[in-house]
Structure formats: C-alpha cells, structure tokens
Design a protein around this motif. Structure first.
Motif, PDB file in Angstrom:
ATOM      1  N   LEU A 119       0.804  -1.226   0.000  1.00 23.57           N
ATOM      2  CA  LEU A 119       0.000   0.000   0.000  1.00 23.57           C
ATOM      3  C   LEU A 119       0.832   1.269   0.000  1.00 23.57           C
ATOM      4  CD1 LEU A 119      -2.810  -1.048   2.507  1.00 23.57           C
ATOM      5  CD2 LEU A 119      -3.021  -0.742   0.034  1.00 23.57           C
ATOM      6  N   GLY A 120       2.086   1.155   0.430  1.00 20.81           N
ATOM      7  CA  GLY A 120       2.950   2.331   0.451  1.00 20.81           C
ATOM      8  C   GLY A 120       2.391   3.428   1.334  1.00 20.81           C
ATOM      9  N   HIS A 121       2.246   4.644   0.770  1.00 21.04           N
ATOM     10  CA  HIS A 121       1.785   5.778   1.563  1.00 21.04           C
ATOM     11  C   HIS A 121       0.279   5.988   1.493  1.00 21.04           C
ATOM     12  CE1 HIS A 121       5.840   6.934   2.552  1.00 21.04           C
ATOM     13  NE2 HIS A 121       6.175   6.927   1.283  1.00 21.04           N
ATOM     14  N   LYS A 122      -0.449   5.076   0.836  1.00 22.52           N
ATOM     15  CA  LYS A 122      -1.909   5.211   0.764  1.00 22.52           C
ATOM     16  C   LYS A 122      -2.542   5.025   2.141  1.00 22.52           C
ATOM     17  CE  LYS A 122      -4.141   3.132  -2.478  1.00 22.52           C
ATOM     18  NZ  LYS A 122      -4.602   2.036  -3.381  1.00 22.52           N
ATOM     19  N   VAL A 123      -1.979   4.100   2.923  1.00 27.92           N
ATOM     20  CA  VAL A 123      -2.452   3.828   4.281  1.00 27.92           C
ATOM     21  C   VAL A 123      -1.229   3.691   5.182  1.00 27.92           C
ATOM     22  CG1 VAL A 123      -3.684   2.211   5.789  1.00 27.92           C
ATOM     23  CG2 VAL A 123      -4.530   2.648   3.468  1.00 27.92           C
ATOM     24  N   ASP A 124      -1.252   4.377   6.314  1.00 33.08           N
ATOM     25  CA  ASP A 124      -0.144   4.264   7.273  1.00 33.08           C
ATOM     26  C   ASP A 124      -0.386   3.105   8.227  1.00 33.08           C
ATOM     27  OD1 ASP A 124       1.367   6.420   6.324  1.00 33.08           O
ATOM     28  OD2 ASP A 124       0.217   7.858   7.509  1.00 33.08           O
ATOM     29  N   PHE A 125       0.700   2.483   8.649  1.00 33.14           N
ATOM     30  CA  PHE A 125       0.646   1.400   9.630  1.00 33.14           C
ATOM     31  C   PHE A 125       1.510   1.770  10.826  1.00 33.14           C
ATOM     32  CE2 PHE A 125      -1.045  -0.709   6.041  1.00 33.14           C
ATOM     33  CZ  PHE A 125      -1.629  -1.904   6.437  1.00 33.14           C
ATOM     34  N   LEU A 126       1.047   1.366  12.009  1.00 30.20           N
ATOM     35  CA  LEU A 126       1.801   1.575  13.237  1.00 30.20           C
ATOM     36  C   LEU A 126       1.718   0.308  14.076  1.00 30.20           C
ATOM     37  CD1 LEU A 126       3.261   3.231  15.442  1.00 30.20           C
ATOM     38  CD2 LEU A 126       1.014   4.103  16.144  1.00 30.20           C
ATOM     39  N   GLY A 127       2.860  -0.243  14.438  1.00 27.99           N
ATOM     40  CA  GLY A 127       2.900  -1.412  15.299  1.00 27.99           C
ATOM     41  C   GLY A 127       3.111  -0.994  16.744  1.00 27.99           C
ATOM     42  N   ILE A 128       2.426  -1.675  17.661  1.00 26.11           N
ATOM     43  CA  ILE A 128       2.632  -1.462  19.100  1.00 26.11           C
ATOM     44  C   ILE A 128       3.079  -2.789  19.699  1.00 26.11           C
ATOM     45  CG2 ILE A 128       1.667  -0.665  21.273  1.00 26.11           C
ATOM     46  CD1 ILE A 128       1.565   1.496  19.171  1.00 26.11           C
ATOM     47  N   ASP A 129       4.340  -2.862  20.068  1.00 29.05           N
ATOM     48  CA  ASP A 129       4.890  -4.074  20.668  1.00 29.05           C
ATOM     49  C   ASP A 129       4.538  -4.090  22.150  1.00 29.05           C
ATOM     50  OD1 ASP A 129       6.503  -6.422  20.937  1.00 29.05           O
ATOM     51  OD2 ASP A 129       8.115  -5.168  21.711  1.00 29.05           O
ATOM     52  N   GLU A 130       3.691  -5.039  22.554  1.00 30.71           N
ATOM     53  CA  GLU A 130       3.162  -5.084  23.916  1.00 30.71           C
ATOM     54  C   GLU A 130       3.901  -6.087  24.805  1.00 30.71           C
ATOM     55  OE1 GLU A 130       0.927  -3.621  25.829  1.00 30.71           O
ATOM     56  OE2 GLU A 130       0.333  -2.140  24.352  1.00 30.71           O
ATOM     57  N   ASN A 131       4.392  -5.588  25.932  1.00 32.38           N
ATOM     58  CA  ASN A 131       4.897  -6.441  27.007  1.00 32.38           C
ATOM     59  C   ASN A 131       6.030  -7.380  26.605  1.00 32.38           C
ATOM     60  OD1 ASN A 131       2.963  -5.285  28.697  1.00 32.38           O
ATOM     61  ND2 ASN A 131       1.439  -6.803  28.150  1.00 32.38           N
ATOM     62  N   ASP A 132       6.890  -6.926  25.711  1.00 29.81           N
ATOM     63  CA  ASP A 132       8.118  -7.677  25.411  1.00 29.81           C
ATOM     64  C   ASP A 132       9.175  -7.237  26.406  1.00 29.81           C
ATOM     65  OD1 ASP A 132       8.335  -9.702  23.416  1.00 29.81           O
ATOM     66  OD2 ASP A 132       7.792  -8.226  21.891  1.00 29.81           O
ATOM     67  N   THR A 133       9.624  -8.142  27.257  1.00 27.02           N
ATOM     68  CA  THR A 133      10.625  -7.777  28.261  1.00 27.02           C
ATOM     69  C   THR A 133      12.030  -7.760  27.680  1.00 27.02           C
ATOM     70  OG1 THR A 133      10.753 -10.096  28.940  1.00 27.02           O
ATOM     71  CG2 THR A 133       9.248  -8.673  30.168  1.00 27.02           C
ATOM     72  N   ASP A 134      12.215  -8.400  26.545  1.00 28.59           N
ATOM     73  CA  ASP A 134      13.521  -8.472  25.899  1.00 28.59           C
ATOM     74  C   ASP A 134      13.484  -7.682  24.593  1.00 28.59           C
ATOM     75  OD1 ASP A 134      15.890  -9.148  24.576  1.00 28.59           O
ATOM     76  OD2 ASP A 134      15.911 -11.179  25.407  1.00 28.59           O
ATOM     77  N   LYS A 135      14.099  -6.502  24.585  1.00 20.73           N
ATOM     78  CA  LYS A 135      14.076  -5.645  23.395  1.00 20.73           C
ATOM     79  C   LYS A 135      14.729  -6.324  22.204  1.00 20.73           C
ATOM     80  CE  LYS A 135      15.416  -1.045  21.745  1.00 20.73           C
ATOM     81  NZ  LYS A 135      16.050   0.240  22.083  1.00 20.73           N
ATOM     82  N   ALA A 136      15.769  -7.101  22.452  1.00 18.61           N
ATOM     83  CA  ALA A 136      16.464  -7.787  21.360  1.00 18.61           C
ATOM     84  C   ALA A 136      15.529  -8.756  20.640  1.00 18.61           C
ATOM     85  CB  ALA A 136      17.687  -8.523  21.894  1.00 18.61           C
ATOM     86  N   LYS A 137      14.691  -9.449  21.406  1.00 19.55           N
ATOM     87  CA  LYS A 137      13.742 -10.394  20.793  1.00 19.55           C
ATOM     88  C   LYS A 137      12.712  -9.650  19.960  1.00 19.55           C
ATOM     89  CE  LYS A 137      14.046 -14.206  24.106  1.00 19.55           C
ATOM     90  NZ  LYS A 137      13.305 -15.019  25.111  1.00 19.55           N
ATOM     91  N   ALA A 138      12.268  -8.496  20.465  1.00 20.31           N
ATOM     92  CA  ALA A 138      11.293  -7.695  19.728  1.00 20.31           C
ATOM     93  C   ALA A 138      11.884  -7.203  18.410  1.00 20.31           C
ATOM     94  CB  ALA A 138      10.836  -6.522  20.579  1.00 20.31           C
ATOM     95  N   LEU A 139      13.112  -6.722  18.462  1.00 16.16           N
ATOM     96  CA  LEU A 139      13.784  -6.240  17.246  1.00 16.16           C
ATOM     97  C   LEU A 139      14.016  -7.370  16.258  1.00 16.16           C
ATOM     98  CD1 LEU A 139      16.349  -3.768  18.868  1.00 16.16           C
ATOM     99  CD2 LEU A 139      14.461  -3.155  17.339  1.00 16.16           C
ATOM    100  N   ALA A 140      14.399  -8.539  16.764  1.00 12.91           N
ATOM    101  CA  ALA A 140      14.626  -9.694  15.891  1.00 12.91           C
ATOM    102  C   ALA A 140      13.324 -10.131  15.231  1.00 12.91           C
ATOM    103  CB  ALA A 140      15.226 -10.842  16.700  1.00 12.91           C
ATOM    104  N   PHE A 141      12.231 -10.044  15.983  1.00 12.66           N
ATOM    105  CA  PHE A 141      10.919 -10.440  15.472  1.00 12.66           C
ATOM    106  C   PHE A 141      10.504  -9.579  14.289  1.00 12.66           C
ATOM    107  CE2 PHE A 141       6.265  -9.942  15.600  1.00 12.66           C
ATOM    108  CZ  PHE A 141       5.852 -11.256  15.464  1.00 12.66           C
ATOM    109  N   ILE A 142      10.590  -8.254  14.431  1.00  6.99           N
ATOM    110  CA  ILE A 142      10.141  -7.379  13.351  1.00  6.99           C
ATOM    111  C   ILE A 142      11.119  -7.388  12.176  1.00  6.99           C
ATOM    112  CG2 ILE A 142       8.752  -5.928  14.860  1.00  6.99           C
ATOM    113  CD1 ILE A 142      10.926  -3.895  14.921  1.00  6.99           C
ATOM    114  N   ALA A 143      12.392  -7.652  12.449  1.00 13.18           N
ATOM    115  CA  ALA A 143      13.370  -7.751  11.362  1.00 13.18           C
ATOM    116  C   ALA A 143      13.089  -8.997  10.522  1.00 13.18           C
ATOM    117  CB  ALA A 143      14.781  -7.787  11.925  1.00 13.18           C
TER     118      ALA A 143
END
Length: 200
Positions: A119-143
C-alpha cells in the motif's frame, strides 16, 4: 389495622444496601482505571488470540485514543523518539498490537507487513509491541518479518484505553482520526483488506 413488619425486614434491607454500595464502588474503580489509561488487569493477562472477534467495539465512532510511546524502530533504523497517532494525522491508519511471544502474532505479522509495503503511503501502519521484556527479541521479530513501518513499545499503558483483551488486536482509523473497526485475534488477508477499504 396496623401491618406487622417481619423482624427480619431491616436486616434484609441493610444487606441489599451494602451489596449495592459494593457494586457502585467496584464500578467506580473500574471506570477510573479506564479513564487514566491503566487497567485493573495485570499486563501478563494479555494472551494470544487465534480466533478473530470483530464485533462492535466501544471505540468505534470515537476519536482514536491518544498516546506518546517510545519508538522501538523505524525500518532498520535505531529508535529515534516518540510515536503518537498525531504523527499520522490526515492519513488512514492501521494500529496493530502484537508481541514477539504471541503465537497468533507470529502467524499474522508477516502478512500485515507485506500489505503495508504493497500500500505504500496510501495507508499508514503503526505497530505497538506489547509487554516484550527483551528488546532484542522484539527487534529480531520485526526484522525477521520485514516490518518497515514505525513500531512503538508499550508495557500495558494502553490496555485500558484500547480495551485490549489479547493479542493481536488491530484498530482501523480514518484520516479524520475516527475509529471505524477493531479486530481482536489473528486476521486473514481477506479480513485485513475488508477493513482497509473502510478507511481508505
């Protein structure tokens, strides 16, 4: 002739009044928890929702609840600031609540990321990462899932405002800032496409 009142009458009335007061106080505490953006439910209670529940939410028809959260990442870039719905004012917006530990999110996120890229810029998306205690795991997940839209990190501060009962939960917002739909549970591509047509 005088009507005789049972000797148990006053006790029954006292009991009913006490129960009523307890109910009123309990409701007041619950309402206060929603108004200040917190929840009486422990953050750990947010579980994985594999079944889609797209019934009418109290959020529908209202302005999207405001917040300002630390940015986890924007694409491959490191965190650079705060994220708020106001960043996307004037554009249709899809807010997707997820977590790396959520099995339904693990299945849904690659599809959401793919649609966002299409969709590109037609629709914006925003993710909210909830209750991940390990930032590295959250970053690895979205990568791993090639998430290129902004992602903020939250630890249950939005649970009350957004009436979250589990993950994933996705909120669809028109360019005007009004919420038109809320889907609780793992979406199919068909469900996501349906709600996107409602906000474009």
């Amino acid at each position: 002739m005088a009507v005789q009142v049972s000797r148990f009458g006053p006790r029954v009335w006292i009991f009913l009044i006490a129960v009523s007061l307890i109910i009123v106080v309990a409701y007041a505490v619950y309402a206060a928890s929603l108004s200040d953006g917190t929840s009486t439910t422990a953050s750990a209670s947010l579980g994985s929702l594999s079944q889609v529940q797209s019934g009418t939410s109290p959020l529908v028809g209202k302005q999207v609840p405001t917040f300002s959260l630390p940015e986890l990442t924007v694409g491959a870039k490191p965190a650079s600031g705060k994220v708020s719905p106001s960043n996307f004012a004037g554009h249709p917006l899809v807010i997707n609540f997820f977590a790396s530990w959520c099995t339904a999110c693990q299945a849904e996120t690659p599809m959401v990321a793919s649609v966002a890229q299409e969709l590109g810029h037609k629709v914006d998306f925003l993710g909210i990462d909830e209750n991940d205690t390990d930032k590295a795991k959250a970053l690895a997940f979205i990568a791993k899932d090639h998430v290129t839209y902004p992602v903020a990190t939250d630890h249950a501060s939005l649970q009350g405002k957004y009436l979250l009962i589990g993950l994933p939960t996705t909120v669809f917002v028109r360019a005007s800032g009004k919420v038109v739909g809320v889907v609780q549970g793992q979406m199919t591509r068909q469900v996501l496409d349906h709600w996107i047509t409602r906000i474009e």
